[in-house]
Motif scaffolding. Structure first.
Motif, PDB file in Angstrom:
ATOM      1  N   THR A 181      21.658  71.615  18.479  1.00 21.15           N
ATOM      2  CA  THR A 181      20.692  69.778  19.037  1.00 21.15           C
ATOM      3  C   THR A 181      21.172  70.557  20.563  1.00 21.15           C
ATOM      4  N   GLN A 182      22.135  70.656  21.856  1.00 21.15           N
ATOM      5  CA  GLN A 182      22.676  70.902  22.735  1.00 21.15           C
ATOM      6  C   GLN A 182      22.712  71.842  23.183  1.00 21.15           C
ATOM      7  N   GLU A 183      23.495  71.997  24.347  1.00 20.87           N
ATOM      8  CA  GLU A 183      22.781  73.302  25.558  1.00 20.87           C
ATOM      9  C   GLU A 183      24.154  73.786  25.807  1.00 20.87           C
ATOM     10  N   ILE A 184      25.206  74.191  25.574  1.00 22.42           N
ATOM     11  CA  ILE A 184      26.627  74.336  25.283  1.00 22.42           C
ATOM     12  C   ILE A 184      26.243  75.418  24.488  1.00 22.42           C
ATOM     13  N   GLN A 185      26.626  77.060  25.348  1.00 22.80           N
ATOM     14  CA  GLN A 185      27.196  77.450  23.774  1.00 22.80           C
ATOM     15  C   GLN A 185      28.647  78.024  24.158  1.00 22.80           C
ATOM     16  N   TRP A 186      28.827  76.803  22.766  1.00 20.83           N
ATOM     17  CA  TRP A 186      30.115  76.242  22.679  1.00 20.83           C
ATOM     18  C   TRP A 186      31.269  78.048  22.712  1.00 20.83           C
ATOM     19  N   ARG A 187      31.258  78.788  21.577  1.00 17.13           N
ATOM     20  CA  ARG A 187      32.028  79.751  21.444  1.00 17.13           C
ATOM     21  C   ARG A 187      32.424  80.306  22.693  1.00 17.13           C
ATOM     22  N   SER A 188      31.510  81.059  23.094  1.00 20.18           N
ATOM     23  CA  SER A 188      31.611  81.670  25.032  1.00 20.18           C
ATOM     24  C   SER A 188      32.074  80.664  25.590  1.00 20.18           C
ATOM     25  N   VAL A 189      32.199  79.572  25.616  1.00 22.84           N
ATOM     26  CA  VAL A 189      33.341  78.796  26.406  1.00 22.84           C
ATOM     27  C   VAL A 189      34.854  78.641  25.730  1.00 22.84           C
ATOM     28  N   ALA A 190      34.563  78.875  24.757  1.00 24.17           N
ATOM     29  CA  ALA A 190      36.107  79.057  23.833  1.00 24.17           C
ATOM     30  C   ALA A 190      36.286  80.655  24.067  1.00 24.17           C
TER      31      ALA A 190
END
Length: 225
Positions: A181-190
């Motif tokens: 539902t949101q805009e950040i690619q968390w796996r990429s950031v992590a």
């Protein structure tokens, strides 16, 4: 879930965490408030006294970090705020260095959640940390807040990771689950953070809209890279 710590606990709550096999990864309640922070010299005595008391307590309880804040602008130019923050942090850095506890100054957005906050861009905080030049004075890089203010999260982290002592998550918009539902690619950031051999804490700080423990388990799985 494999979590080892809990963030933003006060001194009275640290023993409760220990009873359950956790530590507090970011202690709170010693370093001023979001609005009344290091940018105003009149706040320094109170903040420094609080951290001088808190740092040895944190070290004894194996709490690695204590939080503090830049404060609200109230019309103050950034260059004046920068100078004041450096003065305040220089007063506390030796105590932090001597005890092995990191003072983390949080970056927050001023667009949605914390109107008028001075430390609302990473460049401001990084410049302060560079001048203080202490391994025990760093930034709490809140990914949610900085996505709102400036984006370009992964590049910022790669270029400045030595100044970031702690990370917070939270979905944009709304600070909700780290889902589709949101805009950040968390796996990429992590992955970007893990690739830099970061050995601190990556704390989940979101407001769940579904069952909280289910949402937390999903966030942990998503960000375990």
């Amino acid at each position: 879930m494999g979590l080892s710590a809990m963030d933003l606990l006060t001194e009275a709550e640290w023993p409760v965490a220990r009873e359950h096999g956790l530590i507090c990864s970011m202690g709170s309640g010693f370093g001023g408030t979001i609005a009344d922070g290091l940018n105003v010299k009149a706040n320094h005595d109170k903040i420094v006294a609080g951290l001088e008391r808190g740092v040895p307590l944190a070290a004894a309880s194996k709490v690695p970090n204590l939080i503090t804040f830049f404060g609200n602008r109230r019309g103050m130019p950034d260059d004046e705020a920068h100078a004041n923050c450096v003065i305040g942090l220089n007063r506390i850095k030796k105590v932090a260095e001597d005890h092995g506890v990191t003072i983390c100054v949080e970056l927050l957005n001023s667009k949605v959640d914390h109107k008028d906050y001075q430390g609302d861009h990473s460049a401001f905080g990084i410049a302060v940390c560079k001048e203080v030049a202490s391994p025990r004075v760093k930034l709490l890089y809140d990914i949610y807040h900085m996505q709102i203010m400036e984006g370009d999260v992964i590049r910022t982290i790669r270029d400045n990771h030595q100044y970031f002592g702690h990370y917070h998550t939270g979905g944009v918009p709304g600070r909700h689950e780290l889902d589709e539902t949101q805009e950040i690619q968390w796996r990429s950031v992590a992955t970007a953070i893990a690739d830099l051999n970061f050995d601190g804490y990556f704390a989940h700080e979101f407001v769940p809209t579904r069952d909280p423990l289910t949402s937390l388990a999903e966030a942990v799985k998503l960000c375990t890279v």
